[in-house]
Design an enzyme around this catalytic site. Structure first.
Site, PDB file in Angstrom:
ATOM      1  CD  GLN A 197      39.064  -7.062   8.066  1.00 40.52           C
ATOM      2  OE1 GLN A 197      39.073  -7.880   8.868  1.00 40.52           O
ATOM      3  NE2 GLN A 197      37.835  -6.353   7.491  1.00 40.52           N
TER       4      GLN A 197
ATOM      5  CG  ASP B 293      42.638  -1.602   3.737  1.00 43.76           C
ATOM      6  OD1 ASP B 293      42.710  -1.488   5.026  1.00 43.76           O
ATOM      7  OD2 ASP B 293      41.838  -1.555   3.134  1.00 43.76           O
TER       8      ASP B 293
ATOM      9  CG  HIS C 163      37.183  -2.175   2.113  1.00 39.84           C
ATOM     10  ND1 HIS C 163      36.364  -1.012   1.921  1.00 39.84           N
ATOM     11  CD2 HIS C 163      36.078  -3.005   2.765  1.00 39.84           C
ATOM     12  CE1 HIS C 163      35.488  -0.972   2.624  1.00 39.84           C
ATOM     13  NE2 HIS C 163      34.982  -2.315   3.220  1.00 39.84           N
TER      14      HIS C 163
ATOM     15  CB  CYS D  72      33.046  -2.482   0.713  1.00 40.70           C
ATOM     16  SG  CYS D  72      31.804  -1.927   1.844  1.00 40.70           S
TER      17      CYS D  72
ATOM     18  CE  LYS E 203      37.017  -2.622   9.208  1.00 41.92           C
ATOM     19  NZ  LYS E 203      35.861  -3.103   8.634  1.00 41.92           N
TER      20      LYS E 203
HETATM   21  C1  LIG Z   1      39.769  -4.374   4.168  1.00 42.51           C
HETATM   22  C2  LIG Z   1      39.393  -3.334   4.461  1.00 42.51           C
HETATM   23  N1  LIG Z   1      39.565  -2.275   4.141  1.00 42.51           N
HETATM   24  C3  LIG Z   1      38.988  -1.006   4.548  1.00 42.51           C
HETATM   25  C4  LIG Z   1      38.128  -1.086   5.238  1.00 42.51           C
HETATM   26  C5  LIG Z   1      37.096   0.208   5.550  1.00 42.51           C
HETATM   27  O1  LIG Z   1      37.253   0.643   6.959  1.00 42.51           O
HETATM   28  P1  LIG Z   1      36.300   1.765   7.716  1.00 42.51           P
HETATM   29  O2  LIG Z   1      34.920   1.431   7.149  1.00 42.51           O
HETATM   30  O3  LIG Z   1      36.636   1.513   9.242  1.00 42.51           O
HETATM   31  O4  LIG Z   1      36.876   3.156   7.466  1.00 42.51           O
HETATM   32  C6  LIG Z   1      37.412  -1.938   6.086  1.00 42.51           C
HETATM   33  C7  LIG Z   1      36.247  -2.422   6.763  1.00 42.51           C
HETATM   34  O5  LIG Z   1      35.006  -2.110   6.295  1.00 42.51           O
HETATM   35  C8  LIG Z   1      38.138  -3.534   5.456  1.00 42.51           C
HETATM   36  O6  LIG Z   1      37.657  -4.538   5.777  1.00 42.51           O
END
Ligand SMILES: Cc1ncc(COP(=O)(O)O)c(C=O)c1O
Ligand SMILES: Cc1ncc(COP(=O)(O)O)c(C=O)c1O
Lengths: 154, 406, 406, 154
Positions: free
Chosen positions: C201, C198, C121, C362, C224
């Site tokens: 998910q 990370d 991401h 993203c 999430k």
């Molecule tokens: C795999 C992954 N990493 C990072 C993020 C970023 O998380 P957040 O936007 O809650 O900071 C997301 C969600 O959008 C994600 O799915």
């Protein structure tokens, strides 16, 4: 809301078989547009003749039916128009998409207006307005020779 | 304006603290929240919740619109020129860190000076201190006068050729001093120096007009403005937001991402990386509306009356020493009682349901200067009344009794 | 486990979308919230609100305890060794930025390599990209295989003498691939390289055990995980939190502040500058309890059943191409339909109340690699049912009809 | 809760007139303690003789009645005790403040226990426990010769 209004036959047709989806030889103006939300890209190429008339216009890129159809119809419409006329048409179109009920420019004939009005269905889909306007903003940028990438997110 | 009615809008006051009514005098720390703000959070999550700006489905569209509505409300409330000058952060501390980091990266080099004041909260000192370490810059402190104020003169004296930015609080969270921001900004700008204002205590209590103040940056915490925790605002002039590098990287702040390089999105997205505090931003709109409905002029007037009354009442209580005596002062009174440590005061007051704060209030520099390791602090919000002050005074007398003071 | 009962705990499903029931298939973006979480927020603000850790009065004590309770709950939930290994952030994006910034400051120099994957991401790429600019480091990308997976082998191939940290997703938010974290960590540690995961998910869908995974850093987003927006968790091994410099400066994270210098507080305060997202942290405890009550094993099982069912149903729908085919896959299905752009799909589905996401999610690097500018994505939460999948499929057929496809 | 139990006369007395508030000459062990919440500081000085017996103990610092009284009573109590005995008393006191009902150490006489139990009122005031324990933690640190500043926040 009405999906039928959004996805009229003419939109689906231009979306599937976009006109002018190519790169003009010896173009003298161009600009890139980008919609970060969906990742759509468009690159508009313009060839103006010595009288600032649109000799050729084309575009490259990929996107949803709305954005492809919009670019396709746009490029069809402005060919042969003068730079100032192109700008008037762009303004007229953007005004219609944003707030006005109709197109007002005398530069467009009824047939052309009907075609453009097919895009008015997006008005009911605020998140999709950007799809319809991206290529138009990019055309303006090409004419103005501004170097920035057009970004419909803002 | 009927303050009793306003108090009723805050559900917290329905509770008893040690069987007493709550006398909440800790609003400079964090304010209580009116019901409309709580309802908005509840409704948003239960009827409209979605992530913002990323999907095209119905809920996402609704949430994105609500989110952007707050931006416009804040813009209007503080009279910013452009809605994209409003960046949402998790609080004022993050807002100041954002500027210290990005401005520091781009404009600060060895030997450069950052001018702050002795009144600053740690949030407006520590982020600059980081640059002292990484970039070998200097931090200069404009000094308070005997009344606990920072004058234009005090700033002027410390400006040098090396001064690259001036960072000052709008309203001291200890002495209550209101700084002459407009004059300081004029002086600074005449020398080409930008000004950052820590608006934590200014925003809840003073009329804000960015065009009038003229500052380059203004940092706000939502939780001190009758809003939710976890939401703050950085106001920054557009030219700066366009000019400075991004702060955090992530989803939503990019334009194009390739293996070789990345280009960043337009304002304000460039500074809003990752999923934002959506519900908090949306509910913060209700806090702004709440303040607008009462009218900031009325809030100012009410708090001024309370302040005058409190200074009068506590001033007559001969064991109490009020810290600082600024001519232009907001609703904050820090004080000491000879012979009773502020922490003991706070504990004893709490038994009566009177909530104050004791300690250095994140202003150690100021407390060092004053030669006081700690002070007690009563601070006001729109829901406070003169009865609250009377109760405060009565409870302070109880402290003295317990400590066998006259 | 009766899923219908679980759905009833989410007030959002009482609403109609364009006169249809909501079929929410966008949980990888953000999950909906159960009523207990909303109630907790409301109750906290209306009965117990105060700022945390700064005052000694009743409300402040209560709030501080509640806040710290969540830390312990999270510690237990992810099986961290110490509660001070849990740092609250505003989201996973901030958690990753925190490590990129502080680890980068201390351990990355010109020529060093950060190894990420093509599945990452933007939140796990852009923060490292910043260091590419400021420190001239390199970013290497472990490559996906044809099934949209990252294998141990793919990581191994890219490790060099210069690799200083490996940053990988637990579960891809596009292909659903679950990475062999434990094996990657073992490999990395055998070469003295720390691993950041990370967990955006991973955390909502997989059983978490930091002792078993062994990773150095794990980033989580509360929103999430059936929790509020504006709250995230950084898990980091204690040795790292003690070793790395602080990230943001402000109140609460200091020990002593003098004009000449500053010393920082102990863990976890060192990393929690300024007023935190108190209400969100406190309510997040209910999200953890909610998941614990159902049992993560049951959540995993339910989502796996949904996934198998969805792959079966969509797989039989001959116009639909599912992106990636990982052997070990979580509840995420990204797909395309030849001849209909994902954005058009999302708009048409929305009319039926079916919320999915369209775009690059993203993950532009991955989409570039796949040669797809955009995909449509359906992702599951504990409240989804097989009927939701049936409705998804029916609405996709409606898309095809509108676009005159067979 | 009961303020009278917290602020007993003996606490107020020791708080106002703390014993051993000075700096031991020729001390051979010392440590600093700090409570970031209230800004309280304490610096404990120890002079152990060749038999590891506390020849003198003193402290410097400022703080609330509870923390001053606690340091004052503590320094009074441990003078003359051996290092190991001091540690036992510290543990006993901390156990009492944290969870136990009473003091158990046989090293303390009834009079001393009564004095120390006066500090047990803080049990009802969780935020004030740190005030009562800061000097004790600092004493341990001095004995162990650990260089870190004791920080009751954690
Ligand atoms: C795999 C992954 N990493 C990072 C993020 C970023 O998380 P957040 O936007 O809650 O900071 C997301 C969600 O959008 C994600 O799915
Ligand atoms: C003057 C001042 N500046 C900065 C802050 C920090 O604000 P926050 O903790 O909300 O980030 C505060 C509040 O504690 C304050 O009073």
């Amino acid at each position: 809301m009405n999906l039928k209004e959004l996805y009229q036959e003419i939109i689906l047709d231009h979306g599937k078989n976009p006109r002018n989806l190519r790169k003009t030889d010896n173009y003298n103006k161009d600009a890139k547009g980008h919609n970060p939300l969906c990742g759509d890209n468009v690159h508009v190429f313009l060839k103006l003749d010595e009288n600032k008339k649109v000799d050729d216009i084309s575009f490259e890129g990929s996107g949803c039916a709305i954005s492809m159809a919009s670019a396709s119809i746009m490029t069809d419409l402005v060919r042969g128009k003068e730079e100032a006329e192109v700008k008037e048409i762009v303004t007229d179109f953007l005004d219609m998409i944003k707030e006005k009920d109709d197109l007002n420019s005398k530069l467009l004939n009824d047939d052309e207006k009907t075609k453009l009005m097919c895009l008015s269905g997006v008005k009911q889909y605020p998140m999709r307005v950007k799809c319809a306007t991206l290529s138009w903003h990019t055309l303006t940028s090409a004419i103005d020779n501004s170097q920035e990438v057009i970004n419909t997110e803002s | 304006m009927n303050i009793d009615d306003i108090k009723k809008e805050f559900p917290i006051f329905d509770n008893k603290i040690h069987n007493n009514d709550l006398v909440y005098l800790d609003s400079a720390n964090s304010s209580q929240k009116p019901k409309i703000v709580l309802d908005r959070i509840y409704d948003f999550y239960s009827k409209e919740f979605s992530n913002v700006g990323r999907s095209v489905h119905y809920l996402a569209v609704a949430a994105t619109n609500l989110y952007e509505n707050t931006r416009v409300s804040v813009q209007k409330y503080i009279n910013a020129q452009d809605k994209n000058e409003i960046v949402f952060t998790k609080g004022a501390t993050e807002a100041i860190n954002l500027i210290a980091n990005t401005f520091g990266q781009k404009y600060l080099d060895e030997g450069d000076e950052v001018l702050i004041t002795e009144l600053e909260h740690h949030s407006n000192y520590v982020p600059w201190h980081f640059l002292r370490k990484s970039k070998n810059i200097k931090i200069e402190f404009a000094e308070i006068n005997d009344d606990g104020e920072i004058t234009l003169e005090a700033i002027k004296t410390k400006i040098t050729d090396k001064t690259k930015i001036i960072c000052i609080t709008h309203l001291s969270n200890v002495t209550g001093a209101i700084l002459p921001i407009k004059e300081i900004v004029n002086l600074a700008h005449s020398k080409g120096i930008p000004v950052l204002v820590d608006g934590c205590q200014g925003a809840p209590h003073l009329k804000l007009d960015m065009q009038d103040l003229g500052c380059d940056f203004y940092a706000i915490s939502g939780h001190k403005m009758y809003g939710p925790t976890g939401i703050g605002v950085l106001y920054a002039k557009k030219k700066w937001l366009e000019d400075l590098p991004p702060y955090q990287g992530g989803g939503g702040m990019i334009r194009e991402v390739k293996k070789k390089g990345i280009s960043y999105g337009d304002l304000p997205n460039k500074y809003e990386a990752g999923t934002m505090a959506t519900a908090q931003v949306i509910a913060f709109n209700e806090s702004i509306k709440f303040m607008e409905t009462i009218g900031i002029e009325n809030i100012e007037k009410h708090e001024k009356e309370l302040l005058d009354y409190a200074i009068d009442v506590l001033g007559k209580n001969n064991s109490i020493n009020i810290v600082g005596n600024p001519k232009n002062k907001g609703g904050v009174i820090s004080f000491t009682i000879e012979g009773i440590h502020p922490h003991d005061i706070a504990t004893i007051l709490d038994e009566d349901g009177v909530a104050i704060r004791a300690g250095h209030h994140c202003c150690q520099i100021l407390h060092d200067k004053l030669g006081l390791p700690a002070t007690a602090r009563a601070s006001f919000g729109v829901y406070n009344t003169k009865e609250d002050i009377d109760q405060l005074n009565a409870s302070l007398n109880n402290c003295k009794k317990i400590f066998n003071l006259k």
